[in-house]
Enzyme design. Structure first.
Site, mmCIF file in Angstrom:
data_model
loop_
_atom_site.group_PDB
_atom_site.id
_atom_site.type_symbol
_atom_site.label_atom_id
_atom_site.label_comp_id
_atom_site.label_asym_id
_atom_site.label_seq_id
_atom_site.Cartn_x
_atom_site.Cartn_y
_atom_site.Cartn_z
ATOM 1 N N GLU A 28 52.386 -9.926 71.789
ATOM 2 C CA GLU A 28 53.679 -10.562 71.584
ATOM 3 C C GLU A 28 54.484 -10.350 72.869
ATOM 4 O OE1 GLU A 28 56.050 -9.231 68.257
ATOM 5 O OE2 GLU A 28 57.662 -10.610 68.814
ATOM 6 N N ARG B 149 44.165 2.531 66.531
ATOM 7 C CA ARG B 149 45.069 2.473 67.685
ATOM 8 C C ARG B 149 44.883 3.699 68.547
ATOM 9 N NH1 ARG B 149 49.470 -0.915 66.604
ATOM 10 N NH2 ARG B 149 50.730 -0.197 68.334
ATOM 11 N N LYS C 265 56.071 -0.269 72.091
ATOM 12 C CA LYS C 265 56.880 -1.122 72.970
ATOM 13 C C LYS C 265 58.370 -0.946 72.704
ATOM 14 C CE LYS C 265 54.415 -4.990 72.527
ATOM 15 N NZ LYS C 265 54.218 -6.414 72.278
#
Ligand code: ATP
Ligand code: MG
Ligand code: MG
Length: 556
Positions: A32, A258, A268
């Site tokens: 994104e 992850r 982020k």
């Protein structure tokens, strides 16, 4: 070298190719564009692009841009730069989920016409209440029974901008009693009057991630859609959407864990906070775990790829110490960096018996095992700099460096002896008077052993440099998981390491002065350094960043 490990995703792909379920491999990396890529993304990039390379397939780059408020073109550009720098090439043009807005809209109308989606008037709070919990089933919205005609009319009017933001949503009709809350009539469209970085004000309704992602994967012909474990419970929805649309191709979603890297941050949102609050110099601050930060710090693409290979791919927890990343970078740098001498905490040494012109400059190889790196002159003069650490007035046991009356070899040069220590009014050593043994250039002194070898630079020849010494950004291993006495999370910015940046003035061999930005060196006995890609100006201003020390020296 670490042997190539065959992880479970590769086994699945091999089986798919063998059974004929697939005849090729197509992956994608779907960031994104709401921030810069970080080391966690690097894991996913190495996985997706790596698999494509290994199986002779392709990997697409798709910007997952369905949240217009947070996304912008700066991030789109940075993402492309970082992936390219890591050494990967995406298949064809960059894709954008926003390229599919019209198609996604048409598919939504098809779902309405099939009686599988409805327009809901419940607000967010009511919807939460109706959704139920993990242990209790949800309740159906009173608007769920609207007719196909009414739904279609309302949805078209949503698109036309007739309703206020948040006034209506489009939801799938799945199962409010499902044990998986993701299947309890999930929202697939919301009304949001926000300017989109690519589609501008064309749309006031935007599709949700779960609905967008699977269809985008299908449109692009992705075979294996690899994502992190928190999407495991979304997989039934991924499959439901594709099964209930007239779409032939059905990619397979596979989840892996992850990366969590200790003493830093892989979120982020929190990295964004550090940038916006000015707690770091920007997304590319060399202390940041972003790809652009690691680049500026001097990490190599090869080192990061080696790291990704070492941490592996699995479904179990992937918590990794920062030293693993530093170790991989160090290993990659070892055979790739020319060596020079640099003194970062200088004391002046005067060589009292040195006579100018008596000795020619000696030349030394840039790397002991890589003659192809060439050689440079290592000139000496009456005044030189050595590191404060290499002198001890009262030496500890087994000391092999300089001490009053003691001898040491200057790397690539003479053996010197310390005759006199000069201090300032506060008792701090400011200068050493030493003498050279003129017969020791390139040979051992007669009748005695000199074990210690130290680095040094000629004061008259060296260049002055700004050297930025970086250390860990946080003093806690998990800065965002520390709870206070009240049981609440403590603000992670409290654990910023005040010593994460120290700037010193050092003296370095003259050849670095004309180095291009992003040139890497090993400073002998000190560590790996890189000329700063922004602030270093060849021939004018020398600025180095410490990439990593020679050994793991972090102590808590
Ligand atoms: P963040 O929580 O930092 O915003 P994200 O998952 O929301 O991360 P995306 O831009 O959506 O960020 O991520 C793109 C891809 O990178 C996704 O497929 C995601 O699963 C993967 N990814 C993100 N963070 C990690 C991580 N820490 N380890 C492995 N893969 C990751
Ligand atoms: Mg995401
Ligand atoms: Mg996110």
């Amino acid at each position: 070298a670490t042997p190539e490990v065959k992880h479970f995703i590769k086994s699945i792909i091999e089986a798919d190719l063998e059974s004929g379920k697939r005849d090729h491999v197509a992956t994608r990396f779907p960031p994104e564009p709401n921030g810069y890529l970080h080391v966690g993304h690097a894991k996913s990039i190495c996985l997706n692009f790596g698999i494509a390379d290994e199986f002779g397939g392709s990997c697409k780059l798709r910007m997952d841009d369905t949240n217009p408020e947070k996304e912008n073109d700066e991030y789109v550009q940075a993402i492309q730069r970082d992936i390219t720098w890591l050494g990967f090439h995406w298949d064809g043009a960059v894709r954008f989920a926003s390229d599919y807005f019209e198609q996604l809209y048409q598919y939504a109308e098809a779902l309405i016409m099939a009686g599988k989606a409805f327009v809901d008037d419940l607000n967010a709070e009511q919807m939460r209440e109706y959704r139920g919990s993990l242990t209790s089933p949800g309740r159906e919205s009173p608007y769920r029974t609207r007719s196909v005609e009414e739904n279609l009319d309302l949805f078209r009017r949503m698109r036309a901008g007739e309703f206020a933001d948040g006034a209506k949503t489009l939801r799938l009709k799945i199962d409010m009693a499902s044990g998986n809350v993701n299947l309890r009539d999930p929202v697939i469209y919301r009304i949001r009057r926000a300017h989109h970085h690519r589609t501008g004000d064309t749309w006031c309704i935007y599709p949700m991630y779960d609905y967008t992602h699977c269809i985008s994967d299908a449109i692009e012909g992705i075979t294996h859609s690899l994502c992190t474990l928190e999407f495991e419970d979304h997989r039934p929805l991924y499959d439901w959407v594709l099964d209930n649309l007239d779409i032939e191709h059905h990619p397979q979603q596979i989840e892996f864990s992850r990366l969590e890297l200790l003493s830093t941050m892989t979120s982020k949102r929190k990295l964004n906070q550090l940038v916006t609050e000015g707690l770091v110099g920007g997304w590319d601050d060399p202390r940041m775990p972003t790809i652009s930060g690691m680049r500026r710090r001097g990490y190599t693409p090869g080192g990061i790829r080696l790291f990704a290979q070492r941490i592996g791919i699995s479904k179990s927890e992937n918590v990794v110490d920062l030293s693993v990343l530093e170790g991989a970078v160090r290993e990659d740098l070892e055979n790739a960096s020319p060596r020079v001498m640099a003194v970062l905490d200088p004391i002046k040494v005067t060589l009292s018996n040195f006579q100018d012109g008596v000795t020619a400059a000696r030349s030394a190889p840039f790397h002991p095992h890589h003659p192809e790196f060439g050689e440079r002159d290592v000139p000496i003069s009456r005044e030189i700099w050595i590191d404060r650490d290499d002198f001890a007035e009262v030496p500890p046991p087994k000391w092999q460096r300089l001490t009053p009356g003691g001898e040491v070899r200057l790397r690539y040069s003479y053996v010197i002896k310390c005759d006199e220590v000069i201090k300032d009014a506060d008792g701090r050593v400011v200068e050493l008077k030493c003498s050279i043994d003129p017969d020791t250039l390139g040979q051992n002194p007669v009748g005695r052993k000199v074990k210690g070898v130290i680095h040094w630079v000629s004061a008259g020849h060296a260049v002055e440099a700004e050297v930025r010494l970086y250390d860990r950004l946080f003093t806690e291993e998990r800065p965002d998981a520390v709870r206070g006495e009240d049981g609440q999370y403590v603000d992670f910015t409290r654990f910023l390491n005040p010593a994460s940046l120290r700037t010193v003035t050092g003296f370095i061999e003259a050849c670095v002065k004309t180095a291009e930005p992003e040139t890497r060196y090993q400073f002998e006995r000190v560590g790996y350094f890189v000329t700063d890609r922004i602030d270093h100006v060849p021939g004018e201003r020398v600025v180095f960043n410490r990439t990593v020390s020679l050994r793991d020296t972090w102590s808590k």
